[in-house]
Scaffold this motif. Sequence first.
Motif, PDB file in Angstrom:
ATOM      1  N   ASP A 311       0.973  -1.189   0.075  1.00  0.00           N
ATOM      2  CA  ASP A 311       0.154   0.046   0.058  1.00  0.00           C
ATOM      3  C   ASP A 311       1.012   1.177   0.005  1.00  0.00           C
ATOM      4  OD1 ASP A 311      -1.733   1.831   0.224  1.00  0.00           O
ATOM      5  OD2 ASP A 311      -2.756   1.268   2.099  1.00  0.00           O
ATOM      6  N   LEU A 312       1.289   1.815  -1.130  1.00  0.00           N
ATOM      7  CA  LEU A 312       1.988   2.735  -1.174  1.00  0.00           C
ATOM      8  C   LEU A 312       1.778   4.147  -0.688  1.00  0.00           C
ATOM      9  CD1 LEU A 312       2.654   2.162  -5.196  1.00  0.00           C
ATOM     10  CD2 LEU A 312       4.357   1.506  -3.236  1.00  0.00           C
ATOM     11  N   PRO A 313       2.510   4.911  -0.235  1.00  0.00           N
ATOM     12  CA  PRO A 313       2.227   6.284   0.045  1.00  0.00           C
ATOM     13  C   PRO A 313       1.537   7.086  -0.802  1.00  0.00           C
ATOM     14  CG  PRO A 313       4.451   5.590   0.848  1.00  0.00           C
ATOM     15  CD  PRO A 313       4.129   4.537  -0.100  1.00  0.00           C
ATOM     16  N   GLU A 314       0.857   8.186  -0.797  1.00  0.00           N
ATOM     17  CA  GLU A 314       0.187   8.997  -1.458  1.00  0.00           C
ATOM     18  C   GLU A 314       1.003  10.109  -2.192  1.00  0.00           C
ATOM     19  OE1 GLU A 314      -2.714   7.554  -2.425  1.00  0.00           O
ATOM     20  OE2 GLU A 314      -2.537   6.192  -1.030  1.00  0.00           O
ATOM     21  N   ILE A 315       0.720  10.676  -3.156  1.00  0.00           N
ATOM     22  CA  ILE A 315       1.715  11.686  -3.884  1.00  0.00           C
ATOM     23  C   ILE A 315       1.386  12.884  -2.694  1.00  0.00           C
ATOM     24  CG2 ILE A 315      -0.533  12.619  -5.189  1.00  0.00           C
ATOM     25  CD1 ILE A 315       1.994  13.325  -7.393  1.00  0.00           C
ATOM     26  N   GLY A 375       2.559  -2.598  -6.215  1.00  0.00           N
ATOM     27  CA  GLY A 375       2.152  -1.400  -5.279  1.00  0.00           C
ATOM     28  C   GLY A 375       0.834  -0.944  -5.673  1.00  0.00           C
ATOM     29  N   TYR A 376       0.231  -0.426  -4.879  1.00  0.00           N
ATOM     30  CA  TYR A 376      -1.376   0.078  -5.125  1.00  0.00           C
ATOM     31  C   TYR A 376      -1.347   1.357  -4.360  1.00  0.00           C
ATOM     32  CZ  TYR A 376      -2.855  -2.163  -0.875  1.00  0.00           C
ATOM     33  OH  TYR A 376      -3.006  -2.454   0.327  1.00  0.00           O
ATOM     34  N   SER A 377      -2.195   2.206  -4.788  1.00  0.00           N
ATOM     35  CA  SER A 377      -2.518   3.534  -4.187  1.00  0.00           C
ATOM     36  C   SER A 377      -3.979   3.830  -4.301  1.00  0.00           C
ATOM     37  CB  SER A 377      -1.848   4.767  -5.082  1.00  0.00           C
ATOM     38  OG  SER A 377      -2.155   5.903  -4.264  1.00  0.00           O
ATOM     39  N   GLN A 378      -4.444   4.401  -3.203  1.00  0.00           N
ATOM     40  CA  GLN A 378      -6.051   4.916  -2.950  1.00  0.00           C
ATOM     41  C   GLN A 378      -6.162   5.979  -3.827  1.00  0.00           C
ATOM     42  OE1 GLN A 378      -4.082   4.216  -0.141  1.00  0.00           O
ATOM     43  NE2 GLN A 378      -4.771   2.081  -0.085  1.00  0.00           N
ATOM     44  N   ARG A 379      -7.006   5.911  -4.840  1.00  0.00           N
ATOM     45  CA  ARG A 379      -7.062   7.038  -5.750  1.00  0.00           C
ATOM     46  C   ARG A 379      -8.720   7.273  -5.973  1.00  0.00           C
ATOM     47  NH1 ARG A 379      -2.956   7.022 -10.644  1.00  0.00           N
ATOM     48  NH2 ARG A 379      -4.294   5.600 -11.328  1.00  0.00           N
ATOM     49  N   ILE A 387     -13.169   5.586  -3.813  1.00  0.00           N
ATOM     50  CA  ILE A 387     -11.988   5.513  -3.629  1.00  0.00           C
ATOM     51  C   ILE A 387     -11.446   4.131  -3.850  1.00  0.00           C
ATOM     52  CG2 ILE A 387      -9.739   5.724  -2.216  1.00  0.00           C
ATOM     53  CD1 ILE A 387     -10.908   8.704  -2.771  1.00  0.00           C
ATOM     54  N   ASN A 388     -10.676   3.992  -4.760  1.00  0.00           N
ATOM     55  CA  ASN A 388     -10.332   2.504  -5.008  1.00  0.00           C
ATOM     56  C   ASN A 388      -8.864   2.328  -4.909  1.00  0.00           C
ATOM     57  OD1 ASN A 388     -12.912   2.299  -6.407  1.00  0.00           O
ATOM     58  ND2 ASN A 388     -12.123   2.819  -8.280  1.00  0.00           N
ATOM     59  N   ASP A 389      -8.511   1.039  -4.756  1.00  0.00           N
ATOM     60  CA  ASP A 389      -6.853   0.696  -4.669  1.00  0.00           C
ATOM     61  C   ASP A 389      -6.702   0.202  -6.368  1.00  0.00           C
ATOM     62  OD1 ASP A 389      -7.059   0.909  -1.879  1.00  0.00           O
ATOM     63  OD2 ASP A 389      -7.551  -1.321  -1.472  1.00  0.00           O
ATOM     64  N   ARG A 435      -1.103   5.172 -14.728  1.00  0.00           N
ATOM     65  CA  ARG A 435      -2.329   4.494 -15.032  1.00  0.00           C
ATOM     66  C   ARG A 435      -2.406   3.303 -14.584  1.00  0.00           C
ATOM     67  NH1 ARG A 435      -0.691   7.046 -20.030  1.00  0.00           N
ATOM     68  NH2 ARG A 435      -2.182   9.071 -20.397  1.00  0.00           N
ATOM     69  N   VAL A 436      -3.780   2.767 -14.253  1.00  0.00           N
ATOM     70  CA  VAL A 436      -4.090   1.495 -13.573  1.00  0.00           C
ATOM     71  C   VAL A 436      -3.494   0.362 -14.378  1.00  0.00           C
ATOM     72  CG1 VAL A 436      -5.661   0.349 -12.397  1.00  0.00           C
ATOM     73  CG2 VAL A 436      -6.069   2.497 -12.553  1.00  0.00           C
ATOM     74  N   VAL A 437      -2.868  -0.580 -13.734  1.00  0.00           N
ATOM     75  CA  VAL A 437      -2.467  -1.754 -14.290  1.00  0.00           C
ATOM     76  C   VAL A 437      -2.829  -2.820 -13.479  1.00  0.00           C
ATOM     77  CG1 VAL A 437      -0.390  -0.863 -15.353  1.00  0.00           C
ATOM     78  CG2 VAL A 437      -0.182  -2.042 -12.704  1.00  0.00           C
TER      79      VAL A 437
END
Length: 443
Positions: A311-315, A375-379, A387-389, A435-437
């Motif tokens: 769960d990556l940090p956010e920008i 790695g994923y981020s909440q966006r 809010i999606n992972d 972009r989402v992968v």
Amino acid sequence: MAFRFRNTIRLAPGIRLNLGKRGVSLSAGVRGASVTLGKNGLWGNVGAPGTGLSYRTRLSGSPSHQRRAQREQQRQSNHTASSAPELSAFKAMLDDKGQVTLVNQEGQPLSASQRRMVWSDYADRITSWLQSEMDTINGDMELLLDIHQDIVPPGSAIPDYEPEAFNQPAPTKPERQRRPSRPVKPELEVSFWDRLIPGRQQRLIQAQEQDLQQWASELEAWKQKCLQIDKAYEHRLQQYEQQVVEWNRAWEAHQHEQTQLAQMFTERLKTDDSLVADILTAELNELDWPRETLVDFDIDLAKQRVYLDVDLPEIEDIPTRSAEFGARNRRLLIKDKSERQRREEYAQHIHGIVLRLAGVVLGLFPGIDRVVVSGYSQRLDPATGNINDDYLLSVVIDKPRFAGLNFEQLDQVDPIAALERFELQRKMTKTGTFRVVEPLKPV
């Protein structure tokens, strides 16, 4: 999408410092663990939870750990005196552009001559304050951007079994009891005058005979006492010698058991999923980490793989401004970062996270040849408002190619380019937009 695996660990942020007479050392706040940072890197003694085993491992051989510790020491030292210098004659203020203003107690600017005097007398104190303000503005960007510099070569941190000490005290050789003093034989002493006095000599002779009888009795008792002391000592000595034999047997059995446990430990590192999971949890717990990060992982020793979901940090964690010293260290140059710069810094940070976590796994476990890190981020999804992972990258890092990194000069390694050497799932523009992968799945 996230939480695909059964093990979860939360990496806590922060570097903890021990400041002693011999310099700076790092410590991790994990119960049952002790950590030492020396000239040869960071080492730790850890009890793997649930195993009853202790082991010793080299957590980092990178000099950046020591540089980071010294930097953090300076940061903490600056924060202890981070308020603007304020004396009876003046105080200092910093505006949004980094310009230092010196004013008197009424808030009026000092004259040119007064400013020269202040800078002459209090330059070090004002510079230290500016350094603290600069650190506050920049945040921990150095830790964020250089996180990959703490990785170690594959296999360089393989845990060593920490033998248990043999705590049974060695037998103590008995001391011989001191013999009592030998009775002194009485001697007959007859003087000239004793012979002249009628009956005097005879009485002395009779007293002498009684004394000799008493002495003979005491002598016999003394001999018996000495014999008892000697027999008791011989008995205790025989017991001691038997205890020594038993102690040596117990010591040899302990050493044999510890040798077997060490050999089993080495083998279990390649075959025991639960032990590897416990050690990986303990090691990840001990990492100094700039941002709180959630990691899920699974281990497949049969396929020599470890899977990590991060769960990556956010920008938003990237500071929006940067600061550096201006002319003659008398001001700061404060700039607002562009969105592109923040995206590029964020990209470098999360790629560095992936490299560092992969390095932990490949450094620790001889039975692991590949690490799959996603790695994923909440966006925010603008289509739904939810809010999606969202997975931003997914990569398979194999040990041979990972070993090709220049571990002696990690400051020369670009983490973004480094990950591109591996099987990488990522859609990132040149300006750092992700972009989402689809994450790589365990196979």
